[in-house]
Design a protein around this motif. Structure first.
Motif, mmCIF file in Angstrom:
data_model
loop_
_atom_site.group_PDB
_atom_site.id
_atom_site.type_symbol
_atom_site.label_atom_id
_atom_site.label_comp_id
_atom_site.label_asym_id
_atom_site.label_seq_id
_atom_site.Cartn_x
_atom_site.Cartn_y
_atom_site.Cartn_z
ATOM 1 N N GLY A 126 40.677 36.767 39.482
ATOM 2 C CA GLY A 126 40.354 37.858 40.394
ATOM 3 C C GLY A 126 39.790 37.318 41.692
ATOM 4 O O GLY A 126 39.583 36.109 41.851
ATOM 5 N N GLU A 129 37.289 40.670 46.734
ATOM 6 C CA GLU A 129 37.688 42.013 47.164
ATOM 7 C C GLU A 129 37.856 42.944 45.957
ATOM 8 O O GLU A 129 37.317 44.060 45.925
ATOM 9 C CB GLU A 129 38.997 41.916 47.955
ATOM 10 C CG GLU A 129 39.582 43.250 48.357
ATOM 11 C CD GLU A 129 40.989 43.097 48.897
ATOM 12 O OE1 GLU A 129 41.661 44.141 49.048
ATOM 13 O OE2 GLU A 129 41.422 41.956 49.153
ATOM 14 N N GLY A 130 38.627 42.490 44.963
ATOM 15 C CA GLY A 130 38.858 43.306 43.775
ATOM 16 C C GLY A 130 37.591 43.515 42.966
ATOM 17 O O GLY A 130 37.378 44.593 42.391
ATOM 18 N N TYR A 131 36.746 42.494 42.923
ATOM 19 C CA TYR A 131 35.481 42.583 42.191
ATOM 20 C C TYR A 131 34.585 43.661 42.795
ATOM 21 O O TYR A 131 34.029 44.514 42.083
ATOM 22 C CB TYR A 131 34.805 41.214 42.219
ATOM 23 C CG TYR A 131 33.382 41.196 41.734
ATOM 24 C CD1 TYR A 131 33.056 41.547 40.426
ATOM 25 C CD2 TYR A 131 32.345 40.797 42.592
ATOM 26 C CE1 TYR A 131 31.743 41.510 39.976
ATOM 27 C CE2 TYR A 131 31.037 40.752 42.150
ATOM 28 C CZ TYR A 131 30.736 41.112 40.851
ATOM 29 O OH TYR A 131 29.435 41.072 40.412
ATOM 30 N N SER A 134 36.042 47.213 42.153
ATOM 31 C CA SER A 134 35.823 47.664 40.773
ATOM 32 C C SER A 134 34.366 48.046 40.543
ATOM 33 O O SER A 134 34.066 49.067 39.915
ATOM 34 C CB SER A 134 36.225 46.552 39.794
ATOM 35 O OG SER A 134 37.578 46.188 39.961
ATOM 36 N N TYR A 162 32.691 45.548 51.028
ATOM 37 C CA TYR A 162 34.075 45.455 50.547
ATOM 38 C C TYR A 162 35.072 45.532 51.699
ATOM 39 O O TYR A 162 36.022 44.735 51.778
ATOM 40 C CB TYR A 162 34.357 46.585 49.542
ATOM 41 C CG TYR A 162 35.815 46.938 49.449
ATOM 42 C CD1 TYR A 162 36.725 46.096 48.797
ATOM 43 C CD2 TYR A 162 36.308 48.105 50.046
ATOM 44 C CE1 TYR A 162 38.076 46.405 48.736
ATOM 45 C CE2 TYR A 162 37.646 48.422 49.990
ATOM 46 C CZ TYR A 162 38.535 47.567 49.338
ATOM 47 O OH TYR A 162 39.874 47.875 49.298
#
Length: 423
Positions: A126, A129-131, A134, A162
């Motif tokens: 991962g 950004e995705g962390y 979420s 983000y």
């Protein structure tokens, strides 16, 4: 305070104040009382919760390599479960707001730590950004469930983070930011309605438009000099929003908008900016549509506040004139640069005049700062000698001193006149 509240019905009956004014006074003192009683506890309680959460993470990290995978998983999930129980207990038993804030903050950070630890234990790939996306999506309902201002602040801060990571470093437009911001807005509007004069509300009034200003750059990467036009429209929208009756008493929107407008004008006052505008060949339709939306919103807000004569406000006027100067710059960079400098100078002079007329030191010094900044900017693209530059600096310094001295004398004279009238 209580005597003032008690006197309100008498003031209304004698038609000294209106019912709406009385309601505003009641709301003001209610917000003031709320702030005095709970802000200190909330702030230090929240700091304590954050420190406890970080301390637990560090304790686990110290012996992390010695644990088996199953123990690591248990340690990653156990704090999350405990904090969920605490948050659920706070909701079901309707505990104090301080208890809810602490439980919510602990749960917020344990969600983030659990995601990171589980991903590390099982080598789940991962990126940051995705962390962040979420994490904030999972925690988004908490600010409503616990009615926590601190969680709302965390939500706004993390979605801005983000957007910065996604837009500035990953060069992707962070569209989920708009969804997450939309989830925050109802909470903010309710706070604005229930506590319009509260200190927490004032902080929201500062951070919300600041988030918009920061994240706009993530949506317009690649716009080139057309980005000046887009930013001017957004800052004009923020400034005009600050003129709404509910927000005009709080200077956060007006302050950010006016400083931002002056900054964009100063930044675009350099001739090389307009030379780049003149040679720019193509602007993507996406940027044009975005500018049209923001400009239409800005004009709409200006008309709501000022009707057909909204242009009498200098900051409103320059936001409307700036697109005209940009069009001129596409054909004649020299003329556009001159007009931009004229607008900056006029803005500074008018702001100084308003400061003197209203005996407002902030406006006076803000106007003088705009003029001083314009002079400094011209040092970089003109061939002035050091002697001329020195004289200009001396003139600006003397201007600050003289103008402030005159305003002090005027304020004293007004106080004396008021005292004589009362006698």
């Amino acid at each position: 305070m209580s005597s003032i509240i008690k006197d309100l019905p008498e003031l209304i009956s004698n038609k000294i104040i209106s019912e709406q004014t009385a309601k505003d006074i009641e709301r003001y003192y209610a917000a003031k009382k709320e702030d005095q009683g709970s802000n200190t506890l909330m702030i230090f309680g929240s700091i304590g919760a954050i420190l406890v959460g970080l301390g637990i993470i560090l304790i686990f990290a110290h012996n992390w390599d010695n644990f088996s995978k199953s123990v690591k998983t248990l340690l990653a999930i156990a704090p999350l479960l405990l904090c969920q129980v605490a948050a659920g207990y706070a909701i079901l038993k309707n505990k104090s707001q301080l208890f809810k804030d602490i439980a919510g903050i602990l749960l917020f950070f344990t969600v983030g730590s659990s995601i990171a630890l589980v991903a590390q234990i099982y080598n789940i790939p991962g990126d940051l950004e995705g962390y962040l996306l979420s994490w904030t999506l999972l925690c988004m309902p908490l600010m409503y469930l616990l009615r926590s201002n601190m969680l709302a602040f965390l939500h706004l801060g993390f979605i801005t983070y983000y957007a910065v990571v996604a837009g500035y470093f990953e060069t992707e437009r962070p569209w989920p930011y708009l969804l997450l911001l939309g989830a925050f807005i109802p909470f903010y509007l309710r706070r604005l309605k229930e506590h319009p004069f509260g200190r927490i509300t004032s902080l929201f009034n500062l951070l919300f438009p600041l988030s918009l200003i920061i994240t706009l750059g993530a949506f317009i990467a690649g716009a080139g000099e057309f980005g000046f036009l887009i930013y001017m429209a957004l800052l004009g929208f923020i400034y005009n929003t600050g003129l709404l009756p509910k927000l005009e008493s709080r200077n956060d929107y007006l302050g950010l908008g006016s400083v931002g407008i002056a900054f964009i004008l100063l930044l675009s006052s350099f001739k090389w900016i307009w030379e780049a505008v003149e040679t720019q060949q193509f602007v993507d339709s996406y940027y044009i549509i975005l500018w049209v939306i923001l400009f239409a919103g800005m004009v709409y807000m200006a008309i709501i506040n000022g009707g057909k004569q909204f242009y009498k406000n200098a900051f409103q006027a320059v936001t409307v004139l700036f697109p005209v100067v940009y069009l001129i710059g596409m054909g004649n960079s020299v003329l556009a640069a001159i007009l931009d400098n004229v607008m900056v100078l006029a803005l500074g002079v008018i702001t100084v005049k308003h400061g003197i007329d209203k005996v407002d030191f902030r406006k006076l010094n803000f106007g003088l700062t705009i003029i001083a900044a314009l002079i400094i900017c011209r040092f970089f693209d003109t061939n002035m000698t050091f002697a001329v530059r020195g004289v200009l600096f001396v003139c600006v310094g003397v201007g600050f001193f003289v103008a402030n001295s005159m305003l002090v004398k005027k304020k004293r004279a007004n106080v004396l006149n008021t005292t004589e009238d009362e006698n």
